[in-house]
Design a protein around this motif. Structure first.
Motif, mmCIF file in Angstrom:
data_model
loop_
_atom_site.group_PDB
_atom_site.id
_atom_site.type_symbol
_atom_site.label_atom_id
_atom_site.label_comp_id
_atom_site.label_asym_id
_atom_site.label_seq_id
_atom_site.Cartn_x
_atom_site.Cartn_y
_atom_site.Cartn_z
ATOM 1 N N HIS A 76 30.166 -0.965 16.155
ATOM 2 C CA HIS A 76 30.343 -2.387 15.872
ATOM 3 C C HIS A 76 31.763 -2.855 16.177
ATOM 4 C CE1 HIS A 76 26.402 -2.445 13.999
ATOM 5 N NE2 HIS A 76 26.757 -1.395 13.257
ATOM 6 N N ASN A 77 32.721 -1.947 16.244
ATOM 7 C CA ASN A 77 34.115 -2.348 16.449
ATOM 8 C C ASN A 77 34.517 -2.379 17.923
ATOM 9 O OD1 ASN A 77 34.475 -2.468 13.662
ATOM 10 N ND2 ASN A 77 34.957 -0.265 13.541
ATOM 11 N N VAL A 78 33.564 -2.139 18.818
ATOM 12 C CA VAL A 78 33.868 -2.075 20.249
ATOM 13 C C VAL A 78 33.480 -3.389 20.908
ATOM 14 C CG1 VAL A 78 33.306 -0.936 22.420
ATOM 15 C CG2 VAL A 78 33.571 0.418 20.337
ATOM 16 N N SER A 79 34.396 -3.933 21.681
ATOM 17 C CA SER A 79 34.100 -5.142 22.456
ATOM 18 C C SER A 79 34.009 -4.768 23.922
ATOM 19 C CB SER A 79 35.183 -6.201 22.250
ATOM 20 O OG SER A 79 36.440 -5.703 22.640
ATOM 21 N N TRP A 80 32.925 -5.191 24.587
ATOM 22 C CA TRP A 80 32.670 -4.825 25.983
ATOM 23 C C TRP A 80 33.032 -5.987 26.885
ATOM 24 C CZ3 TRP A 80 31.253 -0.169 27.935
ATOM 25 C CH2 TRP A 80 30.854 -0.119 29.277
ATOM 26 N N SER A 81 33.841 -5.707 27.919
ATOM 27 C CA SER A 81 34.225 -6.738 28.878
ATOM 28 C C SER A 81 33.843 -6.279 30.278
ATOM 29 C CB SER A 81 35.727 -7.007 28.804
ATOM 30 O OG SER A 81 36.459 -5.851 29.203
ATOM 31 N N ASN A 82 34.058 -7.130 31.278
ATOM 32 C CA ASN A 82 33.706 -6.784 32.653
ATOM 33 C C ASN A 82 34.558 -5.636 33.202
ATOM 34 O OD1 ASN A 82 31.739 -8.767 32.774
ATOM 35 N ND2 ASN A 82 33.182 -10.341 33.500
ATOM 36 N N SER A 83 35.735 -5.448 32.624
ATOM 37 C CA SER A 83 36.612 -4.370 33.088
ATOM 38 C C SER A 83 36.377 -3.064 32.338
ATOM 39 C CB SER A 83 38.083 -4.780 32.928
ATOM 40 O OG SER A 83 38.385 -5.027 31.563
ATOM 41 N N SER A 84 35.489 -3.080 31.347
ATOM 42 C CA SER A 84 35.237 -1.880 30.553
ATOM 43 C C SER A 84 34.408 -0.871 31.341
ATOM 44 C CB SER A 84 34.498 -2.242 29.262
ATOM 45 O OG SER A 84 35.279 -3.105 28.468
ATOM 46 N N THR A 85 34.638 0.395 31.048
ATOM 47 C CA THR A 85 33.858 1.477 31.651
ATOM 48 C C THR A 85 33.378 2.405 30.552
ATOM 49 O OG1 THR A 85 35.885 2.752 32.030
ATOM 50 C CG2 THR A 85 35.046 1.432 33.876
ATOM 51 N N SER A 86 32.233 3.020 30.781
ATOM 52 C CA SER A 86 31.684 3.944 29.783
ATOM 53 C C SER A 86 32.307 5.324 29.970
ATOM 54 C CB SER A 86 30.169 4.036 29.940
ATOM 55 O OG SER A 86 29.834 4.635 31.177
ATOM 56 N N PRO A 87 32.304 6.149 28.923
ATOM 57 C CA PRO A 87 32.838 7.510 29.071
ATOM 58 C C PRO A 87 32.045 8.336 30.086
ATOM 59 C CG PRO A 87 31.801 7.207 26.926
ATOM 60 C CD PRO A 87 31.919 5.858 27.535
ATOM 61 N N ALA A 88 30.744 8.064 30.207
ATOM 62 C CA ALA A 88 29.937 8.801 31.190
ATOM 63 C C ALA A 88 30.355 8.449 32.612
ATOM 64 C CB ALA A 88 28.455 8.495 30.987
ATOM 65 N N GLU A 89 30.662 7.171 32.856
ATOM 66 C CA GLU A 89 31.097 6.763 34.190
ATOM 67 C C GLU A 89 32.447 7.373 34.535
ATOM 68 O OE1 GLU A 89 32.170 2.669 36.694
ATOM 69 O OE2 GLU A 89 31.152 2.542 34.756
ATOM 70 N N GLU A 90 33.350 7.408 33.572
ATOM 71 C CA GLU A 90 34.672 7.974 33.852
ATOM 72 C C GLU A 90 34.610 9.481 34.029
ATOM 73 O OE1 GLU A 90 37.804 6.710 31.311
ATOM 74 O OE2 GLU A 90 37.764 4.663 32.132
ATOM 75 N N PHE A 91 33.719 10.150 33.299
ATOM 76 C CA PHE A 91 33.572 11.591 33.492
ATOM 77 C C PHE A 91 33.073 11.884 34.908
ATOM 78 C CE2 PHE A 91 30.933 15.457 33.386
ATOM 79 C CZ PHE A 91 31.866 16.376 32.923
ATOM 80 N N TYR A 92 32.132 11.081 35.371
ATOM 81 C CA TYR A 92 31.553 11.291 36.707
ATOM 82 C C TYR A 92 32.552 10.978 37.811
ATOM 83 C CZ TYR A 92 28.320 10.585 40.656
ATOM 84 O OH TYR A 92 27.686 10.635 41.877
ATOM 85 N N THR A 93 33.221 9.847 37.707
ATOM 86 C CA THR A 93 34.092 9.408 38.807
ATOM 87 C C THR A 93 35.474 10.046 38.755
ATOM 88 O OG1 THR A 93 34.783 7.464 37.537
ATOM 89 C CG2 THR A 93 32.890 7.210 39.015
ATOM 90 N N ARG A 94 36.008 10.296 37.553
ATOM 91 C CA ARG A 94 37.404 10.734 37.441
ATOM 92 C C ARG A 94 37.552 12.226 37.164
ATOM 93 N NH1 ARG A 94 40.996 6.598 36.969
ATOM 94 N NH2 ARG A 94 42.505 7.966 35.958
ATOM 95 N N GLN A 95 36.523 12.856 36.606
ATOM 96 C CA GLN A 95 36.622 14.275 36.309
ATOM 97 C C GLN A 95 35.827 15.128 37.296
ATOM 98 O OE1 GLN A 95 38.490 16.068 34.633
ATOM 99 N NE2 GLN A 95 37.444 18.048 34.411
ATOM 100 N N VAL A 96 34.574 14.738 37.577
ATOM 101 C CA VAL A 96 33.742 15.528 38.486
ATOM 102 C C VAL A 96 34.120 15.235 39.939
ATOM 103 C CG1 VAL A 96 31.395 16.061 39.207
ATOM 104 C CG2 VAL A 96 31.860 15.554 36.808
ATOM 105 N N LEU A 97 34.023 13.974 40.345
ATOM 106 C CA LEU A 97 34.312 13.607 41.729
ATOM 107 C C LEU A 97 35.807 13.448 41.999
ATOM 108 C CD1 LEU A 97 31.542 10.902 42.345
ATOM 109 C CD2 LEU A 97 31.416 13.368 42.718
#
Length: 658
Positions: free
Chosen positions: A244-265
């Motif tokens: 409930h304390n998280v606000s989502w904006s157009n610039s926000s990214t999910s942890p799954a997306e960052e794991f895929y793009t920044r850690q794996v790839l």
């Protein structure tokens, strides 16, 4: 293919009594001579009588099975006698001569199920899981099933059946088979092998990504569920309905997306295709492990790979059923199913829907990659490949449909948890649908570690089957084309092939490797393989001849293909393939990945990669015409005249002698 044929020759007298004596003396050490029949009337349905080595025509099929009198579903010719029957004075005698060959017998499948599971494992790949569900909802949901089924019935399945029948009858790989069909088109086989190498360069990298995810799943908390890791940015937000304390904006990214793009790839370290960066050693080790599994699964031939597919082809179905049951019990699952199947009939008026349906069924069933030819060539000669084609293609299409439910029940759950529409959640296509959206959904389920392990293990299994098949197509083609050099060195040749594939895949393991994968996926295989299959079906239907091809099938199965199949092979399939090629050229895809738009020069590069394989076809045509002997007309005639097969359908041949 050189053979040493020791054939017994004998002078036959015209006297009936002497004929009986000759029959008893026909047994010799290197051959067996029996009288198989006499000249009978021609069957109108059998087409022209086949030519034999001495220049006479024979009214009986050139098959050990039929020549010896054991029917393959066809009635014997009028006037034809059983083996050993006497011939009338002055009649034309048919001899059945045992043929002894010095070449090694062809390997065969240990069991029929080995073949079926191998074909199913090849056809059911990663595209069934991510591509079909995405294309289906994008093109009208349930309404998309109509063009999909039409394209399957009139285009995909006839091509599938044709390749299985060709491979089983001629018992050759995709290169050497052309001397028995239309020699000038032999370049098609070399083009297929190059396309298979291009696929191996990028396809196995996707499995390396899945292996990285699998190894990362062996921990209590999955690493793509939190934003406190070293690779996360300030834009990372874990956005679920419980947060409930998280606000989502157009610039926000999910942890799954960052794991895929920044850690794996680690794609953020590469600005684009012009600067790929260094190789990721973690992915290189994962890919090396994948290729080790591949090597020890195929190095001995279909005897070993036929056993491995009992696991790799069946395990994904078990996991799909488990995930389907789990997904159906999640809150909001019904929203995903409705979104998946709700028909939008208006979209059927768009040509894009029909193009996508044709391309999807073609790449899903996979004719034209040399695999079906190779697998079928290890079948017994009288195996019912017609039934096999219907079973395996049906299983493939049903698997695609089932995968849609597995994916969209989970997407509906994600939409429910985020209080968003399903289309907002399902905006990603391709691998991102699996490695970002589905991975994130699994991470928020109870028993997330267990479901993550079995899901990514399923992805690896789906990919392994297709890799086994693709490389086996190349191996069979090369071993059949160069048997004296490679037949006894199969293990070393497979090792060299796997090493070439690993080295070719290194560019996909760099920081910008995902861009290379996308480039290969869009340009290296699609247009080239469709053009190759178009030439293949033209060569078989128009040059080799539909009547001759149907006679071959009758010789194997005991019945002729129906009128529907003939029309498909002659007219509908070429139009089906031409439709896909023209649509691709008229509407080239806009290639983009994440926030990177591929620059115009990459389009030129992509077409060059595609042409590099297809160029083998015209180059070989020119080479064949220049190297053949005789006048130009004689060369041209020889280039489209099939060479007779010499020891393919058993150890008996039929010949005529006066």
């Amino acid at each position: 293919m050189e053979t040493t044929d020791l054939m017994l020759t004998s002078m036959l007298t015209m006297d009936r009594g002497e004929n009986g004596g000759e029959a008893g003396r026909g047994e010799e050490e290197n051959g067996r001579l029996t009288q198989a029949g006499e000249r009978g009337s021609k069957s109108p349905s059998a087409g022209p009588a086949p030519q034999v080595s001495n220049g006479f025509t024979t009214p009986t099929p050139q098959s050990a099975r039929e020549g010896a009198g054991s029917a393959a579903g066809a009635a014997p010719e009028p006037g034809a006698g059983a083996a050993g029957a006497s011939a009338p004075p002055g009649g034309l005698r048919t001899l059945v001569v045992q043929q002894i060959s010095s070449e090694r017998p062809r390997e065969t499948w240990s069991k029929k199920m080995d073949f079926l599971l191998s074909v199913i494992g090849y056809a059911v790949d990663l595209g069934n899981v991510w591509r079909f569900p995405y294309i289906c909802y994008q093109n009208g949901g349930g309404a998309f099933l109509l063009p999909y089924l039409l394209m399957a019935v009139f285009g995909g399945v006839p091509l599938f059946y044709m390749e299985l029948a060709l491979g089983q009858f001629h018992r050759s790989g995709c290169i050497s088979i052309w001397k028995h069909i239309c020699p000038i088109f032999k370049g098609i086989g070399f083009a297929i092998c190059i396309i298979a190498l291009y696929i191996a360069f990028y396809y196995n990298t996707i499995m390396a990504w899945a292996l990285y995810y699998l190894l990362s799943s062996f921990r209590p908390t999955l690493p793509w569920t939190t934003c406190t890791n070293s690779w996360n940015t300030v834009n990372c937000n874990r956005y679920m309905s419980t947060d409930h304390n998280v606000s989502w904006s157009n610039s926000s990214t999910s942890p799954a997306e960052e794991f895929y793009t920044r850690q794996v790839l680690q794609v953020h370290l590469s600005p684009g295709l012009h600067q790929l960066g260094s190789v990721s050693w973690q992915l290189a080790l994962c890919l090396l492990f994948i290729f080790i599994i591949v090597y020890f699964s195929i190095w001995k031939g279909v005897k070993t790979s036929g056993k491995v597919v009992w696991v790799t082809a069946t395990f994904p179905y078990l996991v799909l059923l488990v995930l389907l049951v789990r997904g159906a019990t999640l809150p909001g699952a019904w929203r995903g199913v409705v979104f998946y199947l709700k028909p939008d009939w208006q979209k059927l008026l768009s040509t894009t829907v029909w193009i996508d349906a044709a391309a999807q069924i073609f790449f899903s069933l996979g004719p034209g990659f040399g695999v079906l030819l190779a697998f079928a060539s290890y079948n017994p000669f009288h195996n019912n490949c017609y039934k096999d084609a219907l079973i395996t293609s049906s299983v493939n299409c049903l698997t695609s449909f089932l995968s849609g439910f597995v994916i969209f029940t989970v997407l509906g759950y994600m939409a429910e948890m985020r209080h968003q529409d399903v289309d907002a959640v399902a905006k990603d296509a391709g691998p991102s649908l699996l490695f970002i959206i589905y991975a994130e959904a699994i991470a928020n389920m109870p028993a997330a570690t267990f479901f993550s392990i079995i899901f990514f293990l399923m992805i690896i299994m789906l990919g392994l089957d297709s890799t086994f098949a693709g490389l086996e197509g190349v191996i069979t083609a090369m071993l059949d084309e160069f048997p004296h050099v490679l037949a006894k060195r199969r293990e070393w040749f497979v090792l060299g092939l796997v090493c070439v594939c690993f080295l070719g895949a290194l560019s996909t393991l760099t920081y910008g490797g995902a861009f290379v994968v996308k480039l290969f996926e869009e340009y290296a295989t699609g247009p080239a393989v469709i053009t190759v299959v178009l030439l293949e079906v033209i060569a078989v239907s128009w040059f080799y001849g539909t009547n001759r091809f149907c006679n071959d099938i009758h010789l194997m199965l005991g019945f002729y293909p129906g009128f529907f199949w003939r029309i498909c092979w002659v007219a509908i399939c070429p139009c089906f393939l031409l439709f896909i090629i023209i649509s691709f050229l008229a509407f080239p895809p806009e290639v983009r990945l994440f926030n990177y738009h591929f620059p115009p020069w990459t389009t030129v590069l992509g077409y060059c990669i595609g042409v590099s394989s297809f160029i083998c076809v015209p180059v070989y045509m020119v080479y064949y015409l220049l190297s053949a002997k005789g006048t130009f007309k004689q060369r041209l005639l020889k280039s489209i005249t099939p060479e007779p097969s010499s020891n393919q359908h058993g150890h008996l041949i039929v010949t005529n002698a006066v």
